[in-house]
Design a protein around this motif. Structure first.
Motif, mmCIF file in Angstrom:
data_model
loop_
_atom_site.group_PDB
_atom_site.id
_atom_site.type_symbol
_atom_site.label_atom_id
_atom_site.label_comp_id
_atom_site.label_asym_id
_atom_site.label_seq_id
_atom_site.Cartn_x
_atom_site.Cartn_y
_atom_site.Cartn_z
ATOM 1 N N GLY A 1 -7.682 -2.068 -2.565
ATOM 2 C CA GLY A 1 -7.901 -0.629 -2.672
ATOM 3 C C GLY A 1 -7.111 0.138 -1.633
ATOM 4 O O GLY A 1 -6.109 -0.367 -1.094
ATOM 5 N N GLU A 2 -7.574 1.351 -1.357
ATOM 6 C CA GLU A 2 -6.859 2.245 -0.445
ATOM 7 C C GLU A 2 -7.825 2.895 0.520
ATOM 8 O O GLU A 2 -8.999 3.074 0.192
ATOM 9 C CB GLU A 2 -6.155 3.342 -1.242
ATOM 10 C CG GLU A 2 -4.981 2.807 -2.021
ATOM 11 C CD GLU A 2 -4.315 3.876 -2.845
ATOM 12 O OE1 GLU A 2 -4.806 5.027 -2.852
ATOM 13 O OE2 GLU A 2 -3.301 3.552 -3.475
ATOM 14 N N GLY A 3 -7.281 3.274 1.682
ATOM 15 C CA GLY A 3 -8.116 3.941 2.662
ATOM 16 C C GLY A 3 -7.333 4.971 3.434
ATOM 17 O O GLY A 3 -6.117 5.126 3.263
ATOM 18 N N ILE B 1 -4.991 10.282 17.302
ATOM 19 C CA ILE B 1 -3.878 9.721 16.521
ATOM 20 C C ILE B 1 -3.550 10.584 15.301
ATOM 21 O O ILE B 1 -4.353 11.430 14.899
ATOM 22 C CB ILE B 1 -4.161 8.268 16.068
ATOM 23 C CG1 ILE B 1 -5.310 8.224 15.046
ATOM 24 C CG2 ILE B 1 -4.490 7.378 17.257
ATOM 25 C CD1 ILE B 1 -5.583 6.819 14.497
ATOM 26 N N THR B 2 -2.371 10.333 14.713
ATOM 27 C CA THR B 2 -1.964 11.042 13.495
ATOM 28 C C THR B 2 -2.650 10.379 12.297
ATOM 29 O O THR B 2 -2.587 9.158 12.159
ATOM 30 C CB THR B 2 -0.433 10.919 13.321
ATOM 31 O OG1 THR B 2 0.189 11.338 14.544
ATOM 32 C CG2 THR B 2 0.057 11.780 12.179
ATOM 33 N N PRO B 3 -3.302 11.172 11.422
ATOM 34 C CA PRO B 3 -3.975 10.575 10.252
ATOM 35 C C PRO B 3 -2.992 9.783 9.391
ATOM 36 O O PRO B 3 -1.806 10.111 9.336
ATOM 37 C CB PRO B 3 -4.500 11.798 9.484
ATOM 38 C CG PRO B 3 -4.577 12.878 10.493
ATOM 39 C CD PRO B 3 -3.463 12.622 11.471
ATOM 40 N N PHE B 4 -3.476 8.731 8.725
ATOM 41 C CA PHE B 4 -2.590 7.880 7.927
ATOM 42 C C PHE B 4 -3.334 7.351 6.709
ATOM 43 O O PHE B 4 -4.568 7.322 6.675
ATOM 44 C CB PHE B 4 -2.074 6.715 8.784
ATOM 45 C CG PHE B 4 -3.170 5.851 9.360
ATOM 46 C CD1 PHE B 4 -3.596 4.698 8.719
ATOM 47 C CD2 PHE B 4 -3.795 6.202 10.566
ATOM 48 C CE1 PHE B 4 -4.612 3.906 9.243
ATOM 49 C CE2 PHE B 4 -4.821 5.421 11.095
ATOM 50 C CZ PHE B 4 -5.227 4.266 10.433
ATOM 51 N N ARG B 5 -2.558 6.924 5.688
ATOM 52 C CA ARG B 5 -3.126 6.308 4.483
ATOM 53 C C ARG B 5 -2.660 4.865 4.412
ATOM 54 O O ARG B 5 -1.535 4.547 4.817
ATOM 55 C CB ARG B 5 -2.690 7.066 3.233
ATOM 56 C CG ARG B 5 -3.294 8.474 3.130
ATOM 57 C CD ARG B 5 -3.097 9.082 1.755
ATOM 58 N NE ARG B 5 -1.726 8.928 1.289
ATOM 59 C CZ ARG B 5 -1.361 8.145 0.278
ATOM 60 N NH1 ARG B 5 -2.258 7.427 -0.378
ATOM 61 N NH2 ARG B 5 -0.096 8.076 -0.084
ATOM 62 N N TYR B 6 -3.507 3.984 3.896
ATOM 63 C CA TYR B 6 -3.152 2.571 3.850
ATOM 64 C C TYR B 6 -3.681 1.872 2.605
ATOM 65 O O TYR B 6 -4.649 2.310 2.000
ATOM 66 C CB TYR B 6 -3.655 1.849 5.113
ATOM 67 C CG TYR B 6 -5.147 1.856 5.326
ATOM 68 C CD1 TYR B 6 -5.780 2.927 5.961
ATOM 69 C CD2 TYR B 6 -5.942 0.790 4.913
ATOM 70 C CE1 TYR B 6 -7.147 2.927 6.173
ATOM 71 C CE2 TYR B 6 -7.317 0.782 5.122
ATOM 72 C CZ TYR B 6 -7.906 1.862 5.761
ATOM 73 O OH TYR B 6 -9.269 1.866 5.971
ATOM 74 N N GLY B 7 -2.999 0.771 2.231
ATOM 75 C CA GLY B 7 -3.484 -0.128 1.200
ATOM 76 C C GLY B 7 -4.189 -1.293 1.876
ATOM 77 O O GLY B 7 -3.907 -1.607 3.037
ATOM 78 N N GLU B 8 -5.114 -1.929 1.164
ATOM 79 C CA GLU B 8 -5.904 -2.984 1.803
ATOM 80 C C GLU B 8 -6.319 -4.053 0.799
ATOM 81 O O GLU B 8 -6.621 -3.752 -0.357
ATOM 82 C CB GLU B 8 -7.160 -2.359 2.411
ATOM 83 C CG GLU B 8 -8.101 -3.373 3.035
ATOM 84 C CD GLU B 8 -9.161 -2.726 3.898
ATOM 85 O OE1 GLU B 8 -9.550 -1.594 3.596
ATOM 86 O OE2 GLU B 8 -9.583 -3.355 4.881
ATOM 87 N N TRP C 1 -1.604 -2.371 4.718
ATOM 88 C CA TRP C 1 -0.191 -1.997 4.750
ATOM 89 C C TRP C 1 -0.081 -0.475 4.649
ATOM 90 O O TRP C 1 -0.994 0.192 4.127
ATOM 91 C CB TRP C 1 0.582 -2.695 3.630
ATOM 92 C CG TRP C 1 0.011 -2.466 2.254
ATOM 93 C CD1 TRP C 1 0.332 -1.448 1.398
ATOM 94 C CD2 TRP C 1 -1.005 -3.236 1.588
ATOM 95 N NE1 TRP C 1 -0.411 -1.556 0.242
ATOM 96 C CE2 TRP C 1 -1.231 -2.638 0.333
ATOM 97 C CE3 TRP C 1 -1.747 -4.380 1.936
ATOM 98 C CZ2 TRP C 1 -2.169 -3.138 -0.583
ATOM 99 C CZ3 TRP C 1 -2.683 -4.869 1.025
ATOM 100 C CH2 TRP C 1 -2.879 -4.257 -0.214
ATOM 101 N N LYS C 2 1.055 0.059 5.139
ATOM 102 C CA LYS C 2 1.271 1.501 5.079
ATOM 103 C C LYS C 2 1.411 1.927 3.625
ATOM 104 O O LYS C 2 2.215 1.342 2.884
ATOM 105 C CB LYS C 2 2.542 1.892 5.839
ATOM 106 C CG LYS C 2 2.379 1.761 7.324
ATOM 107 C CD LYS C 2 3.602 2.278 8.073
ATOM 108 C CE LYS C 2 3.389 2.089 9.570
ATOM 109 N NZ LYS C 2 4.555 2.449 10.372
ATOM 110 N N ALA C 3 0.651 2.954 3.222
ATOM 111 C CA ALA C 3 0.703 3.392 1.823
ATOM 112 C C ALA C 3 2.112 3.861 1.464
ATOM 113 O O ALA C 3 2.572 3.651 0.349
ATOM 114 C CB ALA C 3 -0.310 4.513 1.594
ATOM 115 N N VAL C 4 2.817 4.479 2.408
ATOM 116 C CA VAL C 4 4.131 5.053 2.085
ATOM 117 C C VAL C 4 5.228 4.007 1.972
ATOM 118 O O VAL C 4 6.112 4.122 1.134
ATOM 119 C CB VAL C 4 4.556 6.128 3.126
ATOM 120 C CG1 VAL C 4 3.854 7.426 2.844
ATOM 121 C CG2 VAL C 4 4.318 5.662 4.533
#
Ligand code: HEM
Length: 143
Positions: free
Chosen positions: A31-33, A40-47, A67-70
Motif C-alpha cells: 500500500g501507500e503512506g 521534516i519535509t512531508p513525504f509519500r511512500y510505498g510499502e 520506497w519513495k512514491a516519486v
C-alpha cells in the motif's frame, strides 16, 4: 471423486494455536503512506509488509520495506518478530534500518487495525525536541 475431508495437499497447515487469533495478518500486504513531523519535509511512500509463520513456532516473522512514491528509491526498512502473549497482548521486537538515529527517539506508539480487509496504521513518536505526534500513516491491502 471427493477429496478426504480436511487434508488436501494444497491446504495451508493450521497455524500454531498461539498465532491462530492473528492468522488474518499472515501473507503479503502492499500500500501507500504519508510521513511528516514538525522537523521534516512531508513525504509519500510505498510499502510492503510480509507476515510469515511456521506452525511449529508461536511467533510471526515480520519484514517491512518502503520506497519513495516519486522515484521508487528505497527508504526505511525493518524486520522482527511479533510474539503473541497469553494475556492477549503482543510483544513486538523490531530492528530498523536507520539504527543509531532512532536510539534518540524517546517514545514510539504504533496503532494497527484491519478493517474490511484493509490494514491501516499510525506511528507516533516523541523526540528530545518534540512531543508525541504523528510521523506515519498508511493503508495497505493483502496481495
Ligand atoms: C517506527 C518507525 C520510525 C521511527 C521511530 C522513525 C524515526 C524518525 C526520527 C527520529 C526522525 C528524525 C526526526 C527529527 O529530526 O526530528 C525521522 C525522520 C524521517 N523519517 Fe522516520 N521513523 C520511522 C519510520 C519511517 C519510515 C517507515 C519512513 C519512510 C517510509 C521514514 C522516513 C523518514 C524521513 C524521510 C525522515 C526525514 C529524514 C531527513 O530529513 O533526513 N521513517 N524518523
Amino acid at each position: 471423486m471427493e477429496a478426504a475431508a480436511g487434508a488436501t495437499p494444497s491446504q495451508p497447515p493450521a497455524p500454531h494455536p498461539a498465532v491462530a487469533p492473528l492468522a488474518f495478518l499472515l501473507g503479503k500486504w502492499r500500500g501507500e503512506g504519508q510521513g511528516s513531523f514538525p522537523t521534516i519535509t512531508p513525504f509519500r511512500y510505498g510499502e510492503e509488509l510480509l507476515f510469515s509463520h511456521h506452525p511449529s513456532k508461536p511467533v510471526i516473522s515480520y519484514t517491512q520495506r518502503t520506497w519513495k512514491a516519486v522515484s521508487g528509491e528505497p527508504m526505511h526498512a525493518e524486520s522482527g518478530y511479533w510474539r503473541p502473549r497469553p494475556d492477549g497482548s503482543i510483544e513486538v521486537v523490531i530492528a530498523q534500518s536507520t539504527g543509531l538515529s532512532e536510539v534518540q527517539v524517546k517514545q514510539i506508539t504504533r496503532d494497527f487495525q484491519v478493517v474490511d480487509g484493509e490494514l491501516s496504521y499510525v506511528v507516533q513518536m516523541a523526540t528530545n525536541a518534540t512531543s508525541l505526534q504523528p510521523h506515519l500513516k498508511a493503508l495497505l491491502k493483502k496481495i
